[in-house]
Design a protein around this motif. Structure first.
Motif, PDB file in Angstrom:
ATOM      1  N   GLU A 194       0.824  -1.182  -0.049  1.00 46.45           N
ATOM      2  CA  GLU A 194       0.218  -0.042   0.106  1.00 46.45           C
ATOM      3  C   GLU A 194       0.865   1.186  -0.045  1.00 46.45           C
ATOM      4  N   GLU A 254       2.638  -2.508  11.700  1.00 48.81           N
ATOM      5  CA  GLU A 254       2.273  -2.933   9.933  1.00 48.81           C
ATOM      6  C   GLU A 254       3.044  -2.301   9.232  1.00 48.81           C
ATOM      7  N   ASP A 273      -0.408  -1.422  14.818  1.00 50.11           N
ATOM      8  CA  ASP A 273      -0.920  -0.688  13.561  1.00 50.11           C
ATOM      9  C   ASP A 273      -0.872   0.913  14.007  1.00 50.11           C
ATOM     10  N   GLY A 306      -6.789   3.274   9.110  1.00 45.06           N
ATOM     11  CA  GLY A 306      -7.996   4.189   8.542  1.00 45.06           C
ATOM     12  C   GLY A 306      -7.133   5.156   7.357  1.00 45.06           C
ATOM     13  N   TYR A 354     -20.666   2.507   7.922  1.00 38.81           N
ATOM     14  CA  TYR A 354     -19.498   2.055   7.695  1.00 38.81           C
ATOM     15  C   TYR A 354     -18.560   3.047   7.456  1.00 38.81           C
ATOM     16  N   SER A 391     -12.522   3.092   8.699  1.00 41.14           N
ATOM     17  CA  SER A 391     -11.493   3.122   9.789  1.00 41.14           C
ATOM     18  C   SER A 391     -11.805   2.181  10.759  1.00 41.14           C
ATOM     19  N   PHE A 438     -19.489  -5.955  13.113  1.00 40.40           N
ATOM     20  CA  PHE A 438     -18.538  -5.278  12.067  1.00 40.40           C
ATOM     21  C   PHE A 438     -18.005  -6.610  11.357  1.00 40.40           C
ATOM     22  N   TYR A 475     -15.308  -7.723   8.055  1.00 41.60           N
ATOM     23  CA  TYR A 475     -14.607  -7.728   6.950  1.00 41.60           C
ATOM     24  C   TYR A 475     -14.592  -9.242   6.313  1.00 41.60           C
ATOM     25  N   LYS A 482      -9.125  -8.721   4.648  1.00 41.51           N
ATOM     26  CA  LYS A 482      -8.129  -7.799   4.601  1.00 41.51           C
ATOM     27  C   LYS A 482      -7.419  -7.370   5.760  1.00 41.51           C
ATOM     28  N   LEU A 483      -8.396  -7.667   6.750  1.00 40.92           N
ATOM     29  CA  LEU A 483      -7.450  -6.939   7.968  1.00 40.92           C
ATOM     30  C   LEU A 483      -6.584  -8.185   8.611  1.00 40.92           C
ATOM     31  N   ARG A 484      -5.409  -7.518   9.462  1.00 38.26           N
ATOM     32  CA  ARG A 484      -4.273  -8.244   9.894  1.00 38.26           C
ATOM     33  C   ARG A 484      -4.516  -8.886  11.266  1.00 38.26           C
TER      34      ARG A 484
HETATM   35  P1  AHG Z   1      -5.060   0.652   7.506  1.00 35.45           P
HETATM   36  O1  AHG Z   1      -5.011   2.258   7.230  1.00 35.45           O
HETATM   37  O2  AHG Z   1      -4.172   0.343   8.839  1.00 35.45           O
HETATM   38  O3  AHG Z   1      -4.363  -0.079   6.300  1.00 35.45           O
HETATM   39  O4  AHG Z   1      -6.325  -0.092   8.059  1.00 35.45           O
HETATM   40  C1  AHG Z   1      -7.245  -0.054   6.941  1.00 35.45           C
HETATM   41  C2  AHG Z   1      -8.285  -0.872   6.930  1.00 35.45           C
HETATM   42  C3  AHG Z   1      -9.265  -0.807   8.205  1.00 35.45           C
HETATM   43  O5  AHG Z   1      -9.133   0.528   9.061  1.00 35.45           O
HETATM   44  C4  AHG Z   1     -10.729  -0.587   7.552  1.00 35.45           C
HETATM   45  O6  AHG Z   1     -11.585  -1.179   8.187  1.00 35.45           O
HETATM   46  C5  AHG Z   1     -10.340  -1.278   6.312  1.00 35.45           C
HETATM   47  O7  AHG Z   1      -9.162  -1.170   5.991  1.00 35.45           O
HETATM   48  C6  AHG Z   1     -11.380  -0.569   5.149  1.00 35.45           C
HETATM   49  O8  AHG Z   1     -10.987  -1.210   3.793  1.00 35.45           O
HETATM   50  P2  AHG Z   1     -11.794  -1.145   2.781  1.00 35.45           P
HETATM   51  O9  AHG Z   1     -11.639   0.250   2.384  1.00 35.45           O
HETATM   52  O10 AHG Z   1     -11.541  -2.135   1.849  1.00 35.45           O
HETATM   53  O11 AHG Z   1     -13.454  -1.302   3.197  1.00 35.45           O
END
Ligand code: AHG
Ligand code: MN
Ligand code: MN
Length: 327
Positions: A62, A91, A112, A116, A232, A235, A250, A252, A262-264
């Motif tokens: 990213e 992260e 982290d 967001g 939604y 963050s 919530f 994901y 996606k989440l770690r």
């Molecule tokens: P980060 O900014 O640490 O990479 O985390 C972003 C995460 C989390 O905060 C949020 O719930 C999710 O990404 C949102 O993902 P989408 O935009 O795919 O919904």
């Protein structure tokens, strides 16, 4: 009389970690200092040169935002100076950062620094998430870090929102502290937080709905048919904080882009799962309790369903039936 987070942590330490002799409270104070530095930058975004991309891609693939870099440096700096820290896992860093090469460091902090990131430039709530593990005797590097979430010593987050709130658990309840700007201290504002047993809101990125597994689509359809609202923010910390206060769920889910979610696990799902369970809620990956998952890699991802006991139990029931094909 106001109670600061430092006073509260010292009390928790006396109750739980008598042998810690200040190590534990010193570590958490390092974390609160870092979050105060981060919040000061966030509150001046647009004035200080802290918006936009840093033009570097991180280990997640990213684009790092300037505030991601600043937040990461703030946490590494503030915790790196604490004698009780053995390793830091971020992260934003591919490998663990070794702080104490001797056997002195008792703790590992996984974090982290800025959650967001996509919301930074549009003035929407962002956060910091951390998880504290004990260093296994004589363990080094990644092997020392790959511990299941039930081994966490403490976990917490800060939401940089309309106010700056620090929420943490050390295994004896969940406590929230609001930053009092006039004295620059986090002051107790939510004692012994409990998540409502049931809510009326779900939180998921519906744009991915076509690629959700069947069980998720069935579940969300059921909630909608019962009149659930949708919220939604994008963050995780802000979406979770609302769920902790108001109840609901919530999610994901696995998606086409992120088939394992996606989440770690180590620095997003585990710390929030610890807080959720301490507040009476639940956190699962679909078929497993989040805090039972044995991590295989420090940046490992997981699907996450977290929130009130009622909503998470209902999902688990559907998902289990779906998995056995009897839906
Ligand atoms: P980060 O900014 O640490 O990479 O985390 C972003 C995460 C989390 O905060 C949020 O719930 C999710 O990404 C949102 O993902 P989408 O935009 O795919 O919904
Ligand atoms: Mn994040
Ligand atoms: Mn982040």
């Amino acid at each position: 009389m106001l109670v600061t987070v430092q006073q509260h942590i010292l009390q928790q330490q006396e109750d739980q970690f008598p042998a810690a002799r200040g190590n534990f409270s010193s570590l958490l104070s390092g974390m609160t200092l870092a979050t105060k530095m981060i919040q000061a930058k966030i509150r001046r975004a647009g004035l200080a040169d802290i918006l936009g991309s840093a033009g570097v891609t991180n280990v997640q693939g990213e684009t790092q935002q300037k505030l991601d870099v600043y937040a990461n440096q703030a946490v590494l700096h503030c915790l790196g100076a604490r004698e009780s820290v053995a390793f830091l896992v971020s992260e934003e860093n591919e490998q663990p950062v070794t702080i104490d090469r001797s056997e002195g460091g008792k703790y590992i902090v996984v974090f982290d620094p800025l959650d967001g990131s996509s919301n930074i430039d549009v003035n929407v709530s962002v956060g910091t998430i951390f998880s504290i593990l004990r260093r296994p005797d004589g363990a080094h590097g990644v092997a020392a870090v790959l511990q299941p979430g039930w081994k966490q010593v403490a976990a917490g987050y800060v939401v940089y929102g309309s106010s700056t709130i620090f929420v943490y658990t050390a295994g004896k309840g969940v406590y929230g502290f609001t930053l009092e700007p006039e004295i620059g201290a986090f002051v107790l504002s939510f004692a012994d937080m409990k998540m409502p047993a049931q809510g009326n809101t779900y939180s998921v990125n519906e744009a991915n709905a076509d690629s959700f597994p069947e069980s998720y689509r069935t579940y969300l359809g059921r909630l909608r048919s019962r009149g659930y609202g949708s919220r939604y923010i994008g963050s995780l910390v802000a979406d979770f904080h609302r769920t902790l206060l108001k109840g609901g769920v919530f999610l994901y889910p696995p998606t086409k882009k992120n088939p394992h979610g996606k989440l770690r696990l180590l620095y997003e799902a585990n710390p929030l799962a610890f807080i959720a369970e301490q507040a009476g809620g639940q956190a699962i990956s679909g078929d497993a309790r989040i805090m039972d998952i044995e991590p295989k890699a420090i940046h490992e991802r997981t699907p996450l369903i977290i929130g009130s006991r009622s909503e998470v139990a209902e999902f688990h029931q559907i998902d289990t039936r779906d998995a056995t094909g009897r839906i």
